[in-house]
Design an enzyme around this catalytic site. Sequence first.
Site, PDB file in Angstrom:
ATOM      1  N   GLU A  99      16.412  33.292 -28.517  1.00 28.64           N
ATOM      2  CA  GLU A  99      16.338  31.874 -28.140  1.00 28.64           C
ATOM      3  C   GLU A  99      15.516  31.111 -29.177  1.00 28.64           C
ATOM      4  O   GLU A  99      14.628  31.688 -29.822  1.00 28.64           O
ATOM      5  CB  GLU A  99      15.715  31.803 -26.735  1.00 28.64           C
ATOM      6  N   ASP A 100      15.787  29.834 -29.325  1.00 26.17           N
ATOM      7  CA  ASP A 100      15.050  29.042 -30.320  1.00 26.17           C
ATOM      8  C   ASP A 100      13.721  28.517 -29.799  1.00 26.17           C
ATOM      9  O   ASP A 100      12.741  28.464 -30.526  1.00 26.17           O
ATOM     10  CB  ASP A 100      15.914  27.885 -30.851  1.00 26.17           C
ATOM     11  N   ASP A 103      10.360  26.050 -23.543  1.00 27.22           N
ATOM     12  CA  ASP A 103       9.630  24.811 -23.283  1.00 27.22           C
ATOM     13  C   ASP A 103       9.138  24.864 -21.827  1.00 27.22           C
ATOM     14  O   ASP A 103       8.125  25.509 -21.544  1.00 27.22           O
ATOM     15  CB  ASP A 103      10.619  23.663 -23.561  1.00 27.22           C
ATOM     16  N   PHE A 152       7.889  16.940 -30.342  1.00 24.06           N
ATOM     17  CA  PHE A 152       9.297  17.297 -30.391  1.00 24.06           C
ATOM     18  C   PHE A 152       9.598  18.079 -31.663  1.00 24.06           C
ATOM     19  O   PHE A 152       9.304  17.642 -32.763  1.00 24.06           O
ATOM     20  CB  PHE A 152      10.204  16.073 -30.241  1.00 24.06           C
ATOM     21  N   ARG A 165      19.665  19.654 -36.765  1.00 25.75           N
ATOM     22  CA  ARG A 165      19.792  21.115 -36.668  1.00 25.75           C
ATOM     23  C   ARG A 165      19.861  21.762 -38.049  1.00 25.75           C
ATOM     24  O   ARG A 165      19.508  22.921 -38.221  1.00 25.75           O
ATOM     25  CB  ARG A 165      21.071  21.495 -35.906  1.00 25.75           C
TER      26      ARG A 165
HETATM   27  C1  PRP Z   1      16.935  23.993 -25.552  1.00 27.51           C
HETATM   28  C2  PRP Z   1      16.533  25.357 -26.083  1.00 27.51           C
HETATM   29  C3  PRP Z   1      16.359  26.181 -24.846  1.00 27.51           C
HETATM   30  C4  PRP Z   1      15.919  25.166 -23.814  1.00 27.51           C
HETATM   31  C5  PRP Z   1      14.439  25.276 -23.606  1.00 27.51           C
HETATM   32  O1  PRP Z   1      18.321  23.985 -25.360  1.00 27.51           O
HETATM   33  O2  PRP Z   1      17.527  25.889 -26.919  1.00 27.51           O
HETATM   34  O3  PRP Z   1      17.558  26.782 -24.438  1.00 27.51           O
HETATM   35  O4  PRP Z   1      16.247  23.870 -24.304  1.00 27.51           O
HETATM   36  O5  PRP Z   1      14.009  24.347 -22.650  1.00 27.51           O
HETATM   37  P1  PRP Z   1      13.339  24.759 -21.282  1.00 27.51           P
HETATM   38  O6  PRP Z   1      12.375  25.875 -21.528  1.00 27.51           O
HETATM   39  O7  PRP Z   1      12.621  23.474 -20.890  1.00 27.51           O
HETATM   40  O8  PRP Z   1      14.402  25.088 -20.311  1.00 27.51           O
HETATM   41  P2  PRP Z   1      19.174  22.659 -25.117  1.00 27.51           P
HETATM   42  O9  PRP Z   1      19.401  22.490 -23.654  1.00 27.51           O
HETATM   43  O10 PRP Z   1      18.554  21.510 -25.854  1.00 27.51           O
HETATM   44  O11 PRP Z   1      20.573  23.049 -25.782  1.00 27.51           O
HETATM   45  P3  PRP Z   1      20.891  23.418 -27.313  1.00 27.51           P
HETATM   46  O12 PRP Z   1      20.331  24.801 -27.559  1.00 27.51           O
HETATM   47  O13 PRP Z   1      22.384  23.403 -27.344  1.00 27.51           O
HETATM   48  O14 PRP Z   1      20.267  22.382 -28.204  1.00 27.51           O
END
Ligand code: PRP
Length: 179
Positions: A99-100, A103, A152, A165
């Site tokens: 995962e990236d 949060d 952010f 990205r």
């Molecule tokens: C981002 C990120 C995680 C998630 C983290 O994805 O890649 O999956 O949010 O947030 P959290 O801990 O508050 O749940 P996003 O929904 O932005 O989709 P993306 O990866 O397609 O940008």
Amino acid sequence: MTQEPQPKVLFSRKEINVAVKRLAKAITADYLGKHPVIISILKGSFVFTADLIRLLDFPLEVEFIRLSSYGKEKESSGKIDLIQGLHIPIKGREVLVVEDIVDTGRTLTYLLDYLRHMEPATLRLCALTDKPSRRQVPVKIDYLGFTVPNKFIVGYGIDWDEKYRHLPNICVIEEELSE
Ligand code: PRP
């Protein structure tokens, strides 16, 4: 026309390379000879996954799941959409989620529950970044690249409204998020 915020470098490409190598070394020590399934969470982790797996010199499989929690907002909507699920059985397999960013922790909690129901032998998480100041649900991160501040984060796969990205560095947009 509204001006787009200018991202500032938080971790350079060089620092990212060092971190990805460190993670690959730890993952190799744990998974060598175990033929794991690496599950990359789209879209944010596609760049990180591509770099990480090329440092893993042992048999493995790569799968993708696509989730979305942010929609077009800068902060998580709280509602997780499973856009593309997993289409292979993982019962009894060694599974590593890539995962990236973690949060609030809601996305990972949802995802790890979803995968746990498929009865993998082991289920671990490798996250490029962690923003602990925003956590609402506890998440255990087994392999972590960087802890990041409550700003952010964009670049190296991570977006802001689908932008940025492609930036090679991990950057911050100078705007405080609400606690
Ligand atoms: C981002 C990120 C995680 C998630 C983290 O994805 O890649 O999956 O949010 O947030 P959290 O801990 O508050 O749940 P996003 O929904 O932005 O989709 P993306 O990866 O397609 O940008």
